[in-house]
Design a protein around this motif. Sequence first.
Motif, PDB file in Angstrom:
ATOM      1  N   GLY A 114     -14.701   0.922   2.393  1.00 30.31           N
ATOM      2  CA  GLY A 114     -13.629   1.873   2.096  1.00 30.31           C
ATOM      3  C   GLY A 114     -13.481   2.995   3.106  1.00 30.31           C
ATOM      4  O   GLY A 114     -12.715   3.927   2.880  1.00 30.31           O
ATOM      5  N   PHE A 117      -9.901   3.010   4.667  1.00 27.73           N
ATOM      6  CA  PHE A 117      -8.941   3.455   3.660  1.00 27.73           C
ATOM      7  C   PHE A 117      -8.978   4.975   3.535  1.00 27.73           C
ATOM      8  O   PHE A 117      -7.945   5.638   3.495  1.00 27.73           O
ATOM      9  N   SER A 121      -5.945   7.304   4.748  1.00 28.14           N
ATOM     10  CA  SER A 121      -5.322   8.163   3.734  1.00 28.14           C
ATOM     11  C   SER A 121      -5.210   9.591   4.254  1.00 28.14           C
ATOM     12  O   SER A 121      -4.188  10.256   4.056  1.00 28.14           O
ATOM     13  N   ARG A 146      -8.216  -8.405   6.681  1.00 33.08           N
ATOM     14  CA  ARG A 146      -8.724  -7.058   6.376  1.00 33.08           C
ATOM     15  C   ARG A 146      -7.643  -6.003   6.627  1.00 33.08           C
ATOM     16  O   ARG A 146      -7.438  -5.105   5.820  1.00 33.08           O
ATOM     17  N   GLY A 149      -4.797  -6.352   4.085  1.00 37.47           N
ATOM     18  CA  GLY A 149      -5.212  -5.806   2.794  1.00 37.47           C
ATOM     19  C   GLY A 149      -5.236  -4.285   2.788  1.00 37.47           C
ATOM     20  O   GLY A 149      -4.828  -3.653   1.813  1.00 37.47           O
ATOM     21  N   LEU A 150      -5.715  -3.702   3.884  1.00 40.36           N
ATOM     22  CA  LEU A 150      -5.743  -2.242   3.990  1.00 40.36           C
ATOM     23  C   LEU A 150      -4.333  -1.668   3.907  1.00 40.36           C
ATOM     24  O   LEU A 150      -4.078  -0.736   3.145  1.00 40.36           O
ATOM     25  N   LEU A 152      -1.572  -2.953   2.675  1.00 41.81           N
ATOM     26  CA  LEU A 152      -0.982  -3.126   1.346  1.00 41.81           C
ATOM     27  C   LEU A 152      -1.602  -2.150   0.341  1.00 41.81           C
ATOM     28  O   LEU A 152      -0.894  -1.566  -0.487  1.00 41.81           O
ATOM     29  N   LYS A 153      -2.917  -1.945   0.430  1.00 39.05           N
ATOM     30  CA  LYS A 153      -3.591  -1.000  -0.467  1.00 39.05           C
ATOM     31  C   LYS A 153      -3.095   0.429  -0.241  1.00 39.05           C
ATOM     32  O   LYS A 153      -3.002   1.224  -1.179  1.00 39.05           O
ATOM     33  N   LEU A 154      -2.757   0.755   1.015  1.00 41.36           N
ATOM     34  CA  LEU A 154      -2.231   2.082   1.337  1.00 41.36           C
ATOM     35  C   LEU A 154      -0.773   2.252   0.916  1.00 41.36           C
ATOM     36  O   LEU A 154      -0.242   3.361   0.958  1.00 41.36           O
ATOM     37  N   GLY A 155      -0.118   1.167   0.519  1.00 46.10           N
ATOM     38  CA  GLY A 155       1.268   1.245   0.063  1.00 46.10           C
ATOM     39  C   GLY A 155       2.305   0.797   1.075  1.00 46.10           C
ATOM     40  O   GLY A 155       3.509   0.923   0.830  1.00 46.10           O
TER      41      GLY A 155
END
Length: 189
Positions: A114, A117, A121, A146, A149-150, A152-155
């Motif tokens: 993480g 991320f 952020s 990786r 995925g990062l 998409l997770k961040l929006g």
Amino acid sequence: MTSDTAFTHFPCLTTKRLLLRQIQPNDVEALFAIFSDEEAMQFYGLEPHRLLDDTHELIRQKQLRYAQRKTIRWGITLQGEDRVIGSCGFHHFDAGFHHAETGYELHRDFWGKGMMFEAMSAILTYGFTELGLHRVEAIIDMANERSKGLLLKLGFTYEGKLRQRYSFRGRFEDEHYFGLLRDEWHGSV
């Protein structure tokens, strides 16, 4: 804060576990450990560094582009430690500083924890709130799960691909575009 301030005094950012600071010439060995790693550079689009001089030149270029108001690249360190474990930042700003591209890399020892991320952020919050960016873009190799995925997770939203957009290692590769708008950003650090 404005882009003028950001390019006058390098902005240091802190998170729960990280300090993001300006990359310095004495970070060369830590960065070489990342940029010479075949696996870490697999999707980077540049050949891995073979010599410490390659990494010295990278640092020199990042400092020059910062002085030219073209790039803000943070070195990622753990709180209380000064060794750089990766970097992330903004580049390819438009003339009015309304949008920029982002990029990042991390030492393999810290994958899956993480860290990126958390670092991303922090810089996205800074970019949208302090620099006044309206849009941040990322271009990746879609095989890099990786990174995908990062984002998409961040929006970020996948916006499409440009077929065979760049040449690397004797092949033409597709570029996959992701974008994030200020009013879509819900992150906080």
